[in-house]
Design a protein around this motif. Structure first.
Motif, PDB file in Angstrom:
ATOM      1  N   TYR A 292       0.782  -1.253   0.031  1.00 41.97           N
ATOM      2  CA  TYR A 292      -0.070  -0.093   0.042  1.00 41.97           C
ATOM      3  C   TYR A 292       0.789   1.369   0.002  1.00 41.97           C
ATOM      4  CZ  TYR A 292      -3.085   3.571   1.561  1.00 41.97           C
ATOM      5  OH  TYR A 292      -3.647   4.886   1.743  1.00 41.97           O
ATOM      6  N   PRO A 293       1.573   1.565   0.987  1.00 41.57           N
ATOM      7  CA  PRO A 293       2.470   2.844   1.039  1.00 41.57           C
ATOM      8  C   PRO A 293       3.311   2.955  -0.369  1.00 41.57           C
ATOM      9  CG  PRO A 293       3.195   1.314   2.882  1.00 41.57           C
ATOM     10  CD  PRO A 293       2.175   0.802   2.218  1.00 41.57           C
ATOM     11  N   TYR A 294       3.769   2.046  -0.761  1.00 42.31           N
ATOM     12  CA  TYR A 294       4.874   2.196  -2.119  1.00 42.31           C
ATOM     13  C   TYR A 294       3.843   2.305  -3.153  1.00 42.31           C
ATOM     14  CZ  TYR A 294       7.920   0.556  -5.737  1.00 42.31           C
ATOM     15  OH  TYR A 294       8.746   0.622  -6.992  1.00 42.31           O
ATOM     16  N   PHE A 295       2.685   1.693  -3.280  1.00 44.63           N
ATOM     17  CA  PHE A 295       1.729   2.055  -4.252  1.00 44.63           C
ATOM     18  C   PHE A 295       1.488   3.413  -4.093  1.00 44.63           C
ATOM     19  CE2 PHE A 295      -2.948   1.918  -5.123  1.00 44.63           C
ATOM     20  CZ  PHE A 295      -2.883   2.219  -6.540  1.00 44.63           C
ATOM     21  N   MET A 296       0.892   3.984  -2.857  1.00 42.82           N
ATOM     22  CA  MET A 296       0.665   5.553  -2.859  1.00 42.82           C
ATOM     23  C   MET A 296       1.566   6.495  -3.487  1.00 42.82           C
ATOM     24  SD  MET A 296      -2.313   5.300  -2.203  1.00 42.82           S
ATOM     25  CE  MET A 296      -3.296   6.850  -1.642  1.00 42.82           C
ATOM     26  N   ARG A 297       3.105   6.146  -2.977  1.00 41.72           N
ATOM     27  CA  ARG A 297       3.910   7.017  -3.292  1.00 41.72           C
ATOM     28  C   ARG A 297       4.137   7.058  -4.729  1.00 41.72           C
ATOM     29  NH1 ARG A 297       6.485   4.776   1.346  1.00 41.72           N
ATOM     30  NH2 ARG A 297       7.690   3.709   0.285  1.00 41.72           N
ATOM     31  N   ARG A 298       3.833   5.946  -5.599  1.00 42.04           N
ATOM     32  CA  ARG A 298       3.875   6.152  -7.198  1.00 42.04           C
ATOM     33  C   ARG A 298       2.896   6.711  -7.593  1.00 42.04           C
ATOM     34  NH1 ARG A 298       7.818   3.807  -4.865  1.00 42.04           N
ATOM     35  NH2 ARG A 298       8.403   5.823  -5.154  1.00 42.04           N
ATOM     36  N   LEU A 299       1.556   6.625  -7.026  1.00 41.45           N
ATOM     37  CA  LEU A 299       0.710   7.638  -7.568  1.00 41.45           C
ATOM     38  C   LEU A 299       0.864   8.994  -7.216  1.00 41.45           C
ATOM     39  CD1 LEU A 299      -2.668   5.924  -6.147  1.00 41.45           C
ATOM     40  CD2 LEU A 299      -1.631   5.356  -8.282  1.00 41.45           C
ATOM     41  N   ALA A 300       1.635   9.283  -6.161  1.00 40.22           N
ATOM     42  CA  ALA A 300       2.006  10.754  -5.952  1.00 40.22           C
ATOM     43  C   ALA A 300       2.955  11.363  -6.836  1.00 40.22           C
ATOM     44  CB  ALA A 300       2.334  10.781  -4.534  1.00 40.22           C
ATOM     45  N   GLU A 301       3.775  10.231  -7.411  1.00 35.23           N
ATOM     46  CA  GLU A 301       4.711  11.086  -8.511  1.00 35.23           C
ATOM     47  C   GLU A 301       4.195  11.212  -9.780  1.00 35.23           C
ATOM     48  OE1 GLU A 301       8.037   8.160  -6.432  1.00 35.23           O
ATOM     49  OE2 GLU A 301       7.171   7.506  -8.323  1.00 35.23           O
ATOM     50  N   ARG A 302       3.096  10.622 -10.236  1.00 32.29           N
ATOM     51  CA  ARG A 302       2.523  10.774 -11.247  1.00 32.29           C
ATOM     52  C   ARG A 302       1.016  10.813 -11.277  1.00 32.29           C
ATOM     53  NH1 ARG A 302       2.935   7.921 -16.884  1.00 32.29           N
ATOM     54  NH2 ARG A 302       3.337   9.535 -18.143  1.00 32.29           N
ATOM     55  N   PRO A 303       0.429  11.977 -11.761  1.00 34.48           N
ATOM     56  CA  PRO A 303      -0.998  12.101 -11.743  1.00 34.48           C
ATOM     57  C   PRO A 303      -1.822  10.820 -12.806  1.00 34.48           C
ATOM     58  CG  PRO A 303      -0.127  14.091 -12.050  1.00 34.48           C
ATOM     59  CD  PRO A 303       1.152  13.174 -11.834  1.00 34.48           C
ATOM     60  N   ALA A 304      -0.875  10.701 -13.728  1.00 35.86           N
ATOM     61  CA  ALA A 304      -1.266   9.720 -14.738  1.00 35.86           C
ATOM     62  C   ALA A 304      -1.867   8.383 -14.084  1.00 35.86           C
ATOM     63  CB  ALA A 304      -0.572   9.706 -15.888  1.00 35.86           C
ATOM     64  N   ASN A 305      -0.897   8.053 -13.176  1.00 34.61           N
ATOM     65  CA  ASN A 305      -1.078   6.758 -12.290  1.00 34.61           C
ATOM     66  C   ASN A 305      -2.520   6.731 -11.555  1.00 34.61           C
ATOM     67  OD1 ASN A 305       1.368   5.803 -13.344  1.00 34.61           O
ATOM     68  ND2 ASN A 305       2.443   6.156 -11.232  1.00 34.61           N
ATOM     69  N   LEU A 306      -2.686   8.050 -11.059  1.00 30.06           N
ATOM     70  CA  LEU A 306      -3.732   8.147 -10.277  1.00 30.06           C
ATOM     71  C   LEU A 306      -5.065   8.025 -11.182  1.00 30.06           C
ATOM     72  CD1 LEU A 306      -5.086   8.836  -7.220  1.00 30.06           C
ATOM     73  CD2 LEU A 306      -4.964  11.148  -8.185  1.00 30.06           C
TER      74      LEU A 306
END
Ligand code: FDA
Length: 316
Positions: A292-306
């Motif tokens: 979970y935390p790793y995934f959320m940091r990747r979302l934070a880095e790139r709005p396209a992932n979100l």
């Protein structure tokens, strides 16, 4: 703003419980995570090795809450080391110190780290200690230095460019012969200690790349097997990669002294391109149930992932 919210959510237990139950979250996370079990991850490592990539394997986990669980985490990391060795894979290990007890007791954490380093050394495997948010930085660098002083050559540090202090840390660690992975930094830090603007972080990353590569020219560390050299440039930012390449060329550095590192599932074509041009390229491969935390940091880095995650959620 969005980045700050996502980084806050990455540390919120209520959000973790909510998001981990959503199948689209799982689907999106598994673009960046090699699976939940060690066997899944070892398969991915083997495939990457076949494609000419080196790996650093990360059993996901951070902020472990009791002593017995930190010891279990250390044992699980040792099992990953055994798996790498048994399958003759070209992979090191990355770990976070709060996974093995840093937030509970520094002595407990040091003991767990030494158990891991000992097992890794028996198999000739390199261990990279990830850097977490700033409250843990001094202790993290202290433990890496302490283990080097105890004779563990198979340990290295991570420096985050966004911190104002990092020019000095890069120069000092390189002088001590401690290998460095240079990253921009993935956490939310206050403006008193970190550059708030991306342009300043990028400039700092280039400046620190230059310090690190000049140090590599002066003291080229002899690598054992597939161990990383003094300088590991960890970014998906093509402009930063080009700067590092140009700097290395101007210094006349051997390509084997400049390792590029990227995360699993991100900029695969750039990874292949650099490997084809003769640089060592290492892919950071996370696995495990605590994604979970790793995934959320990747979302934070790139709005396209979100956006990808939200559109999956809506479609469902
Ligand atoms: P930047 O964020 O500017 O992105 C540049 C380009 O890369 C983007 O435009 C996009 O194309 C692509 N990209 C970046 N992130 C993406 C994503 N999540 N999904 C899809 N595309 C993406 N941090 C830390 O604080 N401590 C640590 O120990 C580590 N360890 C670490 C190891 C390795 C091997 C890497 C590559 C990174 C880390 N990091 C880290 C994370 C690092 O601090 C940083 O948050 C990310 O690498 C994103 O920054 P970039 O340098 O890629 O640049």
């Amino acid at each position: 703003m969005l980045r700050s919210i996502l980084i806050y959510l990455s540390q919120a237990a209520w959000a973790r419980r909510l998001v981990m139950r959503l199948p689209p979250a799982r689907r999106t996370a598994f673009r960046f995570v090699a699976g939940e079990q060690l066997e899944d991850a070892l398969k991915v490592v083997a495939e990457l090795n076949e494609g000419g990539m080196l790996v650093t394997l990360d059993l996901l986990g951070e902020h472990t809450e009791d002593a017995a669980a930190t010891e279990q985490s250390a044992q699980n990391i040792c099992a990953a080391l055994e798996g790498i060795a048994a399958n003759q894979l070209r992979s090191g290990i990355s770990l976070k110190l709060t996974q093995i007890g840093l937030q509970l007791d520094e002595g407990l954490c040091a003991g767990n780290l030494e158990t891991i380093l000992k097992t890794a050394r028996q198999h000739g495997i390199f261990v990279r200690v990830d850097t977490e948010d700033s409250p843990w930085l001094e202790a993290t660098l202290g433990l890496v230095r302490g283990m080097q002083d105890k004779g563990y050559e198979n340990v290295g540090a991570v420096i985050q460019s966004y911190l104002y202090r990092s020019d000095g840390d890069v120069a000092a660690l390189a002088e001590e012969g401690i290998t460095i992975r240079l990253v921009k930094g993935a956490y939310k830090e206050p403006p008193e200690i970190a550059y708030p603007k991306k342009a300043d972080v990028d400039a700092a990353f280039d400046r620190q790349t230059e310090i690190l590569l000049k140090a590599s020219k002066q003291h080229p560390i002899r690598q054992k097997g597939d161990w990383p050299p003094l300088a590991a440039i960890a970014t998906h930012d093509e402009a930063r990669v080009r700067f590092a390449e140009q700097c290395a060329e101007e210094l006349g550095l051997d390509k084997q002294l400049v390792e590029f590192q990227m995360l699993y599932g991100i900029r695969r074509e750039l990874q292949r391109d650099l490997a084809a041009r003769g640089y060592p390229v290492r892919v950071y491969v996370p696995f495990g149930t605590q994604w979970y935390p790793y995934f959320m940091r990747r979302l934070a880095e790139r709005p396209a992932n979100l956006w990808f995650f939200v559109s999956n959620l809506v479609r469902r």
